[in-house]
Design an enzyme around this catalytic site. Structure first.
Site, PDB file in Angstrom:
ATOM      1  N   GLU A 158     141.244   7.571  83.710  1.00 26.27           N
ATOM      2  CA  GLU A 158     141.016   8.898  83.118  1.00 26.27           C
ATOM      3  C   GLU A 158     139.627   9.423  83.419  1.00 26.27           C
ATOM      4  O   GLU A 158     139.424  10.608  83.580  1.00 26.27           O
ATOM      5  CB  GLU A 158     141.233   8.848  81.601  1.00 26.27           C
ATOM      6  N   LYS A 159     138.657   8.507  83.509  1.00 29.07           N
ATOM      7  CA  LYS A 159     137.271   8.920  83.755  1.00 29.07           C
ATOM      8  C   LYS A 159     136.545   7.819  84.521  1.00 29.07           C
ATOM      9  O   LYS A 159     136.970   6.663  84.517  1.00 29.07           O
ATOM     10  CB  LYS A 159     136.567   9.244  82.433  1.00 29.07           C
ATOM     11  N   ASP A 203     143.523   7.183  78.800  1.00 25.79           N
ATOM     12  CA  ASP A 203     143.164   6.685  77.474  1.00 25.79           C
ATOM     13  C   ASP A 203     144.427   6.314  76.705  1.00 25.79           C
ATOM     14  O   ASP A 203     145.504   6.894  76.940  1.00 25.79           O
ATOM     15  CB  ASP A 203     142.379   7.741  76.704  1.00 25.79           C
ATOM     16  N   ASP A 221     146.346   7.072  74.374  1.00 21.56           N
ATOM     17  CA  ASP A 221     146.873   8.073  73.442  1.00 21.56           C
ATOM     18  C   ASP A 221     147.746   9.039  74.227  1.00 21.56           C
ATOM     19  O   ASP A 221     147.913   8.902  75.446  1.00 21.56           O
ATOM     20  CB  ASP A 221     145.739   8.808  72.711  1.00 21.56           C
ATOM     21  N   TYR A 238     131.374   5.775  74.581  1.00 18.24           N
ATOM     22  CA  TYR A 238     132.112   7.040  74.690  1.00 18.24           C
ATOM     23  C   TYR A 238     132.045   7.810  73.370  1.00 18.24           C
ATOM     24  O   TYR A 238     132.363   7.267  72.309  1.00 18.24           O
ATOM     25  CB  TYR A 238     133.558   6.734  75.063  1.00 18.24           C
ATOM     26  N   ARG A 255     133.567  10.850  72.258  1.00 18.08           N
ATOM     27  CA  ARG A 255     134.626  11.713  71.701  1.00 18.08           C
ATOM     28  C   ARG A 255     135.658  10.867  70.957  1.00 18.08           C
ATOM     29  O   ARG A 255     136.841  10.850  71.295  1.00 18.08           O
ATOM     30  CB  ARG A 255     135.274  12.534  72.805  1.00 18.08           C
TER      31      ARG A 255
END
Length: 613
Positions: A7-8, A112, A114, A332, A334
């Protein structure tokens, strides 16, 4: 070849560290075992604008955009279109991923853990029509143990299809509400000479309504007088204070048990004016413990930074992001979680040493810490998609950070240090006294073990400081002397205006203002409206559009904001819409409901609003 899509970049880096690097390329890394690892920067694709779906004969503006017209509503796409974000770096990365997909025999979705993380990679696979096998990597943390465990536990990506469908449903539903109702109400309430944007959003509009309701409550608030009595008492040379306690049948009280009747207040004062001896009705002293405060979630640190330093929610997020990406000093940001993975407990000494090296002013506190103490924050069962925000093992001279970054780093570091100090222990004392037929109550606290509160002793702004007094040891039936009785004329006070920090907290705890128990339950389970990643941006967008304004630390709805709320229906102002969404999205995720069944009632609501207009 097996292709991992993270994702990142930070997740990709952690995976690469475990797999072993063979060769680095632009936008991806070749690893051992014929594996390539590439990455996204969050969503690389976004929903197409309404212009994409409107007929070609719609007139255009001087800027080339198709004009907003009532006859074009509703805009319900038959075939939804995703497009690459208009960013050169994003487009280049998508080209790299496309090339790698053409060579891959298997893809591993490393989004992630989710819904949104599932969709973020799945939508790329769908965009490029990848039809070969795909697996799912699932890790809530980026430490070595968590990554190894996830690499050894890959599952078929198809098992997570429901999560992607739920995220897609949320995305499309928000698009339908925002694009259709914003156009509808803007067109309905504009004139040829004056066009006012009436922007509507599932999260934006209830957030604005929260602030406006608080502003109205404060504006219409009428202070009411009430009375209380405070006594100064002495026993064996020790003075302490006690507050008058009304009897259960005391006349002149309001619903909050405040004395509002002035004649009753005068009667009580007359009884109390002749000072003398009183009697101890009860004396209790109980041992109490205050557990270590959990590490910060994003909402928590935004609230704390707002209260302490007046930082906006977006400012705090940006600083946390810089500490994470630029300096590598924090995890991280957020995150909606305050718990930590048990696998990272063994890193404690290294992280504490890094804190002391980064900011020598915290070295004394670090020396007090015991890395063998395990607070309740270490709990794998409480981890969501991300763990709490904590410092890393990275060492960077604090002088390289600007003053604002230093403040946020210190907040994060102090919370982490707290995890390795003892539980705060104290004795809580309660005394009930009788004097001339009236009761008085006094509470106090005697610290036994300072524990983690030592971290905040020098912090003048800390909410950790206690105002409870030390009280003498007394026995039931013993006498005390009432030295002074003060009558206090008080007035009820209005609720506080929102700050950006308390507004973020209110968005997270929106269930508290919802009465329906079923909807309240869903909102509580979903952590309110918006997400940790979007709440600051939503507030900033409301400010940018002129619906909210900041005065000092306080945030208020503007005249334009109040006007908007007067024009839109209750259905979009009410957070219950989010609860209804979530109830149906859970069914989509579990496979009980398909995407179209979720969208159908939403489309009907939009169609009904258009017909009303």
């Amino acid at each position: 070849m097996r292709l991992f899509i993270a994702e990142k970049p930070s997740v990709a880096k952690a995976i690469i560290a475990e797999l072993g690097t063979v060769k680095r390329f632009n936008g991806y890394v070749e690893c051992k075992g014929n594996i390539c690892v590439t990455w996204c920067f969050g969503h690389l694709l976004e929903q197409a604008e309404p212009d994409y779906y409107l007929p070609e004969d719609v007139p255009t503006t001087p800027k080339g955009k198709k004009r907003w017209r009532m006859e074009d509503l509703p805009i319900f796409p038959d075939n939804w279109k995703l497009l690459p974000k208009n960013d050169k770096g994003v487009k280049n990365q998508l080209k790299i991923i496309k090339t790698l997909l053409s060579k891959a025999d298997t893809v591993v979705n490393c989004g992630d853990p989710d819904r949104e993380g599932q969709l973020l990679v799945d939508e790329i696979l769908e965009f490029y029509r990848y039809r070969k096998p795909s697996l799912r990597f699932w890790a809530s943390a980026q430490d070595s143990t968590s990554i190894k465990k996830a690499l050894q536990s890959l599952k078929p990506n198809s098992q997570f299809k429901g999560m992607a469908q739920a995220a897609l449903g949320r995305s499309r539903a928000d698009w339908l509400i925002g694009m259709n109702l914003t156009r509808l109400f803007t067109l309905k309430h504009s004139t040829p000479s004056e066009k006012t944007l009436i922007a509507v959003g599932r999260v934006q509009t209830p957030t604005l309504a929260l602030v406006a309701a608080r502003d109205q409550l404060i504006k219409n608030f009428k202070p009411l007088p009430f009375y209380s009595f405070n006594a100064v008492i002495t026993h064996e040379g020790i003075n302490f204070s006690a507050q008058w306690e009304p009897k259960p049948d005391q006349p002149g009280l309001d619903a909050q048990k405040r004395l509002i009747d002035s004649s009753e207040a005068q009667k009580i004062l007359s009884k109390l004016q002749s000072l003398g001896s009183g009697k101890v009705l009860s004396f209790t002293q109980l041992p109490k413990k205050a557990l270590q405060p959990k590490p910060y979630s994003l909402a928590d640190i935004q609230l704390d930074a707002s209260n302490r330093y007046g930082f906006s929610a977006e400012e705090t997020l940006n600083i946390c992001q810089a500490l994470y990406e630029k300096y590598k000093l924090a995890s991280y940001p957020r995150s909606d979680c305050q718990y930590l993975p048990e696998s990272q407990f063994s890193d404690a000494k290294a992280v504490l040493d890094a804190i002391a090296a980064t900011n020598p002013n915290l070295a004394e506190l670090v020396r007090l810490a015991n890395p063998k103490i395990r607070s309740e924050a270490w709990n794998d069962k409480k981890i969501s998609a991300h763990h709490g925000i904590i410092p890393t093992r990275q060492r960077t001279a604090v002088s390289e950070l600007n003053p604002e970054e230093q403040k946020i780093y210190n907040l994060i570091a102090k919370r982490y240090i707290c995890q390795f100090l003892p539980v705060h222990e104290y004795l809580e004392t309660k005394i009930v006294l009788a004097f001339n037929g009236e009761s008085f109550k006094s509470t106090g606290k005697t610290t036994k073990i300072e524990g983690w509160k030592a971290v905040y002793l020098k912090d003048q702004n800390s909410e950790e400081k206690t105002t409870l007094q030390n009280l003498p040891l007394l026995q039931e039936g013993s006498s005390v002397e009432f030295k002074e009785i003060r009558a206090e004329n008080k007035k009820t006070t209005p609720p506080n205006s929102f700050t950006e920090g308390t507004l973020i907290s209110a968005m997270e705890k929106i269930h508290t203002v919802v009465k329906d128990p079923e909807f309240k339950k869903f909102l509580k389970e979903t952590d309110g409206i918006g997400t940790p990643a979007t709440r600051a941006a939503i507030i900033s967008e409301l400010k940018r559009k002129g619906y909210l304004e900041v005065k000092g630390k306080k945030i208020h709805a503007t005249e334009l904001g109040f006007r908007l709320l007067g024009l839109v229906p209750n259905s979009v102002k009410n957070p219950i819409l989010t609860a209804m969404f979530e109830r149906k999205l859970k069914e989509v995720e579990s496979g009980k409901t398909d995407l179209e069944s979720f969208m159908a009632p939403l489309k009907k609501m939009i169609q009904d609003e258009i017909e009303k207009a």
